[in-house]
Design an enzyme around this catalytic site. Structure first.
Site, PDB file in Angstrom:
ATOM      1  N   MET A  78       0.755  -1.130   0.121  1.00  0.00           N
ATOM      2  CA  MET A  78       0.066   0.062   0.069  1.00  0.00           C
ATOM      3  C   MET A  78       1.083   1.315  -0.046  1.00  0.00           C
ATOM      4  O   MET A  78       1.923   1.220   0.548  1.00  0.00           O
ATOM      5  CB  MET A  78      -1.054   0.089   1.239  1.00  0.00           C
ATOM      6  CG  MET A  78      -1.942  -1.145   1.232  1.00  0.00           C
ATOM      7  SD  MET A  78      -2.903  -1.102   2.687  1.00  0.00           S
ATOM      8  CE  MET A  78      -4.009   0.119   2.417  1.00  0.00           C
ATOM      9  N   HIS A  79       0.200   2.404  -0.157  1.00  0.00           N
ATOM     10  CA  HIS A  79       0.707   3.695  -0.262  1.00  0.00           C
ATOM     11  C   HIS A  79       1.693   4.371  -1.049  1.00  0.00           C
ATOM     12  O   HIS A  79       1.922   5.295  -1.268  1.00  0.00           O
ATOM     13  CB  HIS A  79       1.436   3.895   1.400  1.00  0.00           C
ATOM     14  CG  HIS A  79       0.584   3.491   2.441  1.00  0.00           C
ATOM     15  ND1 HIS A  79      -0.733   3.607   2.562  1.00  0.00           N
ATOM     16  CD2 HIS A  79       0.923   2.379   3.381  1.00  0.00           C
ATOM     17  CE1 HIS A  79      -1.158   2.992   3.765  1.00  0.00           C
ATOM     18  NE2 HIS A  79      -0.127   2.116   4.237  1.00  0.00           N
ATOM     19  N   ASP A 237      -2.777  -5.005   0.559  1.00  0.00           N
ATOM     20  CA  ASP A 237      -2.338  -6.222   1.002  1.00  0.00           C
ATOM     21  C   ASP A 237      -2.970  -6.681   2.140  1.00  0.00           C
ATOM     22  O   ASP A 237      -3.334  -7.852   2.259  1.00  0.00           O
ATOM     23  CB  ASP A 237      -0.815  -6.250   1.056  1.00  0.00           C
ATOM     24  CG  ASP A 237      -0.155  -5.202   2.027  1.00  0.00           C
ATOM     25  OD1 ASP A 237      -0.660  -4.355   2.418  1.00  0.00           O
ATOM     26  OD2 ASP A 237       0.896  -5.042   1.733  1.00  0.00           O
TER      27      ASP A 237
END
Length: 492
Positions: A78-79, A237
């Site tokens: 992520m991110h 995830d």
């Protein structure tokens, strides 16, 4: 029919192939590099992901009829910030979730825009790993690159774009950008303005099980697949891993005791802790979830055994911790080896043992480490319970879940029934389940989870032991507030 689940991790991509009954037919792992151009920075070349995924799909389907593959979904780290120009070319290496360069931007967002305002807009506050601070960093430090931005994507979504030509993002992954109005499932216009962007640079939003497109004909031909293979939006995830453990529906819960520890609680209702101690994100089943992340979980036991006791026989160190000792240990351990995220959000916090005396033993300290991690997980549980989300059962996975003793401690510290999955395949299996749902094998993600996810056994709390641990937890939670002010000077 066959389905592919892809777990786009930080160091490698893991792919798995299943049939419509969830039977795993093959798995493939391909690694790629992480670059550290400056201390605290962490970057990857998105083209390395594409190379690894394409090679992985070819290997994954080499011994089956690729024309039987009906769908694919990617779960991903992520991110991360992937910036594309007007020709959809990558402008600069992706800035990853574990990159720490954005401390000034996080400070600006949390203290000048204000945590209360951020929470109102996005249900969350700023962390260094989130995407919005990375955008602000790029605007300040790389203005020429920033000016080229025509589209911003997350790592898994860039893979989906290459496969389909569609710019897409699912709600669970978008929740970690600090750009999404999580409650209303739309981009936050004010956050977009704060970042100096136009909404056109953000991809279209989908539920994780929605079909976003089909694999392009030329890529399908290269991979030996039909050009009708559906690509489903996928998920971040953690949300995908939750799907893969059956953590869906109201009150579903999964605890992971890996290097770090996570508490993932799904809910039909949107809710935000007033202190933002837990992340409030959209879930891949179409609802929402609360998530707490502690930075050191099973790694605490590994550290104590490996570095202090100089042994890797973790099981042997637990042999002397008999049932009569549980809930009666006078030694406490704060598990903050790398600072802490949820729920205290204190980068200065550090680990410590408290309560040792001349009769304290080696096994007392091992027990304290296991209990300290369980107590810290309980801290996040208490935040969820204050919001009216109170699971009575939780799946337990990760390396720490292999310890029967730790399972018993977790069940009684939390006073919930702990269940262990028959198989643990992580985010990739959740991706395959999303692909199945998107392609119509199951009407909903919840139906898919009920059919495919089985438990091997369970550990129920013992009322007497749970009561003893309730007393120990009340004492544990007094320690951090008492020493908090010391950390600012101790860690310098």
């Amino acid at each position: 029919m066959l389905y592919i689940g892809v777990d786009l991790g930080t160091s490698a991509v893991k792919l798995l192939l299943t049939d419509e009954k969830g039977q795993i037919l093959n798995t493939v792992t391909n690694e790629y590099p992480v670059f550290f151009p400056h201390p605290g920075w962490s970057e990857q070349n998105p083209e390395d992901w594409i190379t690894a995924v394409m090679a992985g799909i070819k290997e994954l389907t080499a011994k089956v009829d690729g024309k039987q593959v009906a769908g694919l979904a990617v779960a991903g780290q992520m991110h991360g910030l992937v910036a594309l120009d007007a020709e959809d070319k990558v402008i600069r290496p992706a800035i990853l979730w574990n990159d720490g360069r954005t401390f000034a931007e996080v400070d600006y967002l949390n203290n000048e825009i204000g945590k209360a305002r951020l929470s109102e807009l996005t249900a969350n506050i700023a962390f260094a790993g989130f995407t919005a601070p990375k955008i602000l960093w790029m605007k300040k430090n790389e203005p020429e690159n920033f000016a080229k931005i025509a589209k911003i994507m997350l790592p898994k979504d860039y893979v989906n774009y290459v496969l389909t030509g569609v710019h897409s993002c699912d709600y669970s992954d978008a929740s970690g950008m600090l750009l999404l109005d999580v409650k209303n499932k739309c981009w936050s216009k004010e956050m977009i303005e704060i970042c100096g962007l136009d909404e056109s640079v953000l991809p279209a939003l989908y539920e994780s099980y929605d079909v976003t497109g089909t694999i392009k004909a030329d890529i399908a031909a290269e991979l030996g697949l039909s050009d009708g293979v559906k690509v489903v939006a996928g998920a971040g995830d953690n949300a995908a891993a939750a799907i893969g453990t059956g953590t869906v529906g109201n009150g579903g819960c999964n605890i992971s005791l890996g290097t770090s520890g996570t508490v993932f609680i799904s809910s039909e209702n949107f809710g935000v802790d007033p202190n933002n101690a837990l992340h409030a994100f959209a879930h891949a089943d179409g609802s929402w979830h609360l998530m707490g992340c502690m930075l050191s979980a099973a790694s605490c036991n590994k550290w104590f055994c490996d570095e202090i006791l100089k042994t890797k026989d973790y099981g042997a160190e637990q042999v002397d911790i008999t049932d009569d000792k549980l809930g009666n240990n006078r030694v406490f351990f704060l598990p903050y080896l790398m600072g802490e995220r949820s729920p205290i959000n204190d980068t200065d916090a550090r680990a410590m043992f408290v309560g040792m005396s001349m009769d304290s033993t080696r096994s007392d300290m091992v027990q304290a480490v296991l209990e300290g991690v369980a107590f810290a997980i309980r801290d996040s549980f208490e935040v969820a319970r204050a919001l009216g989300v109170s699971p009575d059962t939780s799946m337990l996975c990760g390396g720490g879940a292999k310890s029967p003793l730790w399972r018993k401690i977790m069940a009684n510290v939390l006073n919930v029934t702990i269940t262990i999955p028959q198989t643990e395949q992580g985010p990739g299996y959740g991706g395959a389940m999303l692909a199945m749902t998107g392609c119509g094998e199951y009407p909903t993600v919840i139906d898919c989870a009920k059919e495919l996810i089985k438990t091997s056994y369970e550990v129920k709390p013992d009322p007497e032991l749970a009561a003893r641990y309730e007393d120990r937890y009340q004492r544990f939670k007094e320690i951090y507030p008492a020493v908090k002010q010391l950390y600012k000077t101790l860690v310098k």
